[in-house]
Design a protein around this motif. Sequence first.
Motif, PDB file in Angstrom:
ATOM      1  N   VAL A  54       0.856  -1.182   0.000  1.00  8.08           N
ATOM      2  CA  VAL A  54       0.000   0.000   0.000  1.00  8.08           C
ATOM      3  C   VAL A  54       0.894   1.234   0.000  1.00  8.08           C
ATOM      4  N   THR A  55       0.710   2.115  -0.982  1.00  9.87           N
ATOM      5  CA  THR A  55       1.401   3.402  -0.980  1.00  9.87           C
ATOM      6  C   THR A  55       0.369   4.511  -0.892  1.00  9.87           C
ATOM      7  N   THR A  56       0.742   5.604  -0.221  1.00  9.67           N
ATOM      8  CA  THR A  56      -0.155   6.744  -0.060  1.00  9.67           C
ATOM      9  C   THR A  56       0.679   7.986   0.212  1.00  9.67           C
ATOM     10  N   PRO A  57       0.192   9.164  -0.132  1.00  8.03           N
ATOM     11  CA  PRO A  57       0.976  10.378   0.115  1.00  8.03           C
ATOM     12  C   PRO A  57       1.276  10.584   1.602  1.00  8.03           C
ATOM     13  N   ASN A  58       2.434  11.130   1.872  1.00  5.62           N
ATOM     14  CA  ASN A  58       2.819  11.518   3.219  1.00  5.62           C
ATOM     15  C   ASN A  58       2.588  13.022   3.341  1.00  5.62           C
ATOM     16  N   SER A  59       1.574  13.411   4.093  1.00  7.16           N
ATOM     17  CA  SER A  59       1.201  14.830   4.162  1.00  7.16           C
ATOM     18  C   SER A  59       2.294  15.680   4.797  1.00  7.16           C
ATOM     19  N   GLU A  60       3.176  15.071   5.583  1.00  8.13           N
ATOM     20  CA  GLU A  60       4.265  15.835   6.203  1.00  8.13           C
ATOM     21  C   GLU A  60       5.270  16.346   5.177  1.00  8.13           C
ATOM     22  N   PHE A  61       5.256  15.757   3.983  1.00  7.57           N
ATOM     23  CA  PHE A  61       6.167  16.179   2.919  1.00  7.57           C
ATOM     24  C   PHE A  61       5.604  17.356   2.121  1.00  7.57           C
ATOM     25  N   ASN A  62       4.316  17.605   2.245  1.00  3.67           N
ATOM     26  CA  ASN A  62       3.646  18.589   1.391  1.00  3.67           C
ATOM     27  C   ASN A  62       4.254  19.993   1.430  1.00  3.67           C
TER      28      ASN A  62
ATOM     29  N   TRP B 246      -2.654  11.230   4.851  1.00  9.94           N
ATOM     30  CA  TRP B 246      -2.221  10.869   6.193  1.00  9.94           C
ATOM     31  C   TRP B 246      -0.796  11.322   6.492  1.00  9.94           C
ATOM     32  N   THR B 247      -0.554  11.613   7.757  1.00 13.58           N
ATOM     33  CA  THR B 247       0.819  11.742   8.245  1.00 13.58           C
ATOM     34  C   THR B 247       1.390  10.334   8.387  1.00 13.58           C
ATOM     35  N   ARG B 248       2.685  10.279   8.659  1.00 11.10           N
ATOM     36  CA  ARG B 248       3.299   8.955   8.870  1.00 11.10           C
ATOM     37  C   ARG B 248       2.682   8.248  10.078  1.00 11.10           C
ATOM     38  N   ALA B 249       2.417   8.990  11.123  1.00 12.77           N
ATOM     39  CA  ALA B 249       1.835   8.381  12.326  1.00 12.77           C
ATOM     40  C   ALA B 249       0.426   7.855  12.047  1.00 12.77           C
ATOM     41  N   GLU B 250      -0.356   8.600  11.299  1.00 16.84           N
ATOM     42  CA  GLU B 250      -1.725   8.170  10.978  1.00 16.84           C
ATOM     43  C   GLU B 250      -1.713   6.921  10.103  1.00 16.84           C
ATOM     44  N   PHE B 251      -0.824   6.887   9.125  1.00 13.68           N
ATOM     45  CA  PHE B 251      -0.729   5.712   8.250  1.00 13.68           C
ATOM     46  C   PHE B 251      -0.301   4.490   9.050  1.00 13.68           C
ATOM     47  N   GLN B 252       0.666   4.660   9.928  1.00 13.60           N
ATOM     48  CA  GLN B 252       1.161   3.532  10.714  1.00 13.60           C
ATOM     49  C   GLN B 252       0.109   3.043  11.705  1.00 13.60           C
TER      50      GLN B 252
ATOM     51  N   PRO C 177      15.068  16.822  -0.777  1.00 14.59           N
ATOM     52  CA  PRO C 177      16.372  17.216  -1.308  1.00 14.59           C
ATOM     53  C   PRO C 177      17.357  17.499  -0.183  1.00 14.59           C
ATOM     54  N   PRO C 178      18.670  17.350  -0.457  1.00 14.45           N
ATOM     55  CA  PRO C 178      19.680  17.508   0.600  1.00 14.45           C
ATOM     56  C   PRO C 178      19.625  18.837   1.331  1.00 14.45           C
ATOM     57  N   GLY C 179      19.190  19.890   0.654  1.00 14.06           N
ATOM     58  CA  GLY C 179      19.190  21.203   1.284  1.00 14.06           C
ATOM     59  C   GLY C 179      17.975  21.508   2.126  1.00 14.06           C
ATOM     60  N   ALA C 180      17.059  20.549   2.271  1.00 15.31           N
ATOM     61  CA  ALA C 180      15.841  20.798   3.029  1.00 15.31           C
ATOM     62  C   ALA C 180      16.168  21.094   4.489  1.00 15.31           C
ATOM     63  N   SER C 181      15.436  22.016   5.069  1.00 20.32           N
ATOM     64  CA  SER C 181      15.691  22.428   6.450  1.00 20.32           C
ATOM     65  C   SER C 181      14.504  22.015   7.332  1.00 20.32           C
ATOM     66  N   PRO C 182      14.729  21.511   8.558  1.00 18.97           N
ATOM     67  CA  PRO C 182      16.046  21.365   9.181  1.00 18.97           C
ATOM     68  C   PRO C 182      16.859  20.182   8.689  1.00 18.97           C
ATOM     69  N   THR C 183      16.218  19.019   8.447  1.00 16.91           N
ATOM     70  CA  THR C 183      16.911  17.861   7.878  1.00 16.91           C
ATOM     71  C   THR C 183      15.956  17.142   6.947  1.00 16.91           C
ATOM     72  N   PRO C 184      16.489  16.480   5.875  1.00 12.84           N
ATOM     73  CA  PRO C 184      15.605  15.744   4.952  1.00 12.84           C
ATOM     74  C   PRO C 184      14.773  14.674   5.646  1.00 12.84           C
ATOM     75  N   THR C 185      15.347  14.033   6.679  1.00  9.66           N
ATOM     76  CA  THR C 185      14.628  12.939   7.337  1.00  9.66           C
ATOM     77  C   THR C 185      13.438  13.438   8.146  1.00  9.66           C
ATOM     78  N   LYS C 186      13.402  14.710   8.462  1.00  6.12           N
ATOM     79  CA  LYS C 186      12.274  15.260   9.227  1.00  6.12           C
ATOM     80  C   LYS C 186      10.965  15.104   8.465  1.00  6.12           C
ATOM     81  N   PHE C 187      11.048  15.196   7.136  1.00  2.18           N
ATOM     82  CA  PHE C 187       9.851  15.146   6.316  1.00  2.18           C
ATOM     83  C   PHE C 187       9.475  13.729   5.903  1.00  2.18           C
ATOM     84  N   GLY C 188      10.420  12.804   5.988  1.00  2.00           N
ATOM     85  CA  GLY C 188      10.147  11.437   5.557  1.00  2.00           C
ATOM     86  C   GLY C 188      10.091  11.319   4.041  1.00  2.00           C
ATOM     87  N   PHE C 189       9.483  10.229   3.560  1.00  2.00           N
ATOM     88  CA  PHE C 189       9.334  10.005   2.125  1.00  2.00           C
ATOM     89  C   PHE C 189       8.117  10.762   1.599  1.00  2.00           C
ATOM     90  N   CYS C 190       8.193  11.151   0.344  1.00  2.00           N
ATOM     91  CA  CYS C 190       7.044  11.805  -0.280  1.00  2.00           C
ATOM     92  C   CYS C 190       5.876  10.836  -0.389  1.00  2.00           C
TER      93      CYS C 190
END
Length: 379
Positions: A140-148, A166-172, A195-208
């Motif tokens: 199952v794939t679905t958009p991650n709203s935290e990336f928006n 959904w956010t990652r927490a809602e999907f999980q 992208p690498p330049g995303a602030s504060p860190t790319p991992t904060k947003f998760g996958f698209c």
Amino acid sequence: MEPKPIFNPPLHQRRHQFVVDFIKRNKTKKVVDLGCCDCTLLHRLKFHHEIELLSGVDINGEVMKKKMRSLAPLPADYLQPGDRPLSIELYQGSVTQKDSRLRGFDLVTSIELIEHLQLADVELFSEVVFGFMAPVSVIVTTPNSEFNPLLPGLVGFRHFDHKFEWTRAEFQTWALKVCEEYGYEVYFTGVGLAPPGASPTPTKFGFCSQIGVFQRLGTTENACVMPSSDVDEVFSYTLLYSVAYPSLRDNNILQGVVVNEVMYWTERLRRERMEGRTREVDEDSQVQAGRHDVIVPLVQLWSCCPKVKDLCGTLSHFTQLLLDHPLVTLTQDATAVLVTDQRQDQEDAEYEDLEDTGCTETEQYFLSATQEDDWESEL
């Protein structure tokens, strides 16, 4: 919308590649794509030799009808049939409804589909997919709203038809509840990092696009366990398209391929025999007086044609495939093929036709030429 500068290759291709890689790893044989839309994923999957049954479901039948012919076999598939069976079926229907024809699959894919459902229908989707269809695996794939926030110019949802994102927490939370209710385990991943330049860190947003890969408990990754047969048969979908690819596992097709090989090699050996350019045929063949007929032993064909060995497996199976086939004439003991010079037969037939007219060959030619002159003068 997902802008091209952020993702190259595009995100939809990465989602499809994730499915392809999963199928390759697990040797998945039976796949159904829910929300198949224009059949893009199905068209890609049909070329993968692991798959033997490929099905698609979408509520929009018109979209499927426009693209479903792209799933048909190519001419090359008939000229060179593969050694695996492949059947493709397309159904029009809602993923919130049950249909018994889609039970017992190895893999169900739901690519960017669930967010198009009303939240109230998500429970029905879970019951149909995990409870009724009960496949070995589900992707199952679905958009991650935290990336928006990283998508330039985006206001609201990514698509006008999305009912939620959904956010990652809602999907999980949803995924873990499904596992508890229907006997699955899940791991989470995704495609499309920031992208690498995303602030504060790319991992904060998760996958698209976030992905949940569900595995039915009590099964191995490449062995399908059929769900209980106690469930009543239900047929709520409309079959729009069905096609079976030619396969060497079909005995009629296998026989046709083998016969074509035999006809090619026997004619080749006959020509070599008549031209005096082969030693083996001189030893093993017989020439009938006054004719150009050649007897080619099956063991000789077996030894000189590797493809026949690969297709048939044993000499006895090879012989069985040739028995009673209208294009092959075997000797009385069924140990050799009798090859007749077709040109000689044609000459004999033409000579008999001339005798029936009561004219010599020269006379017959003269008669035809005279008639042609008369027709030309009339025209």
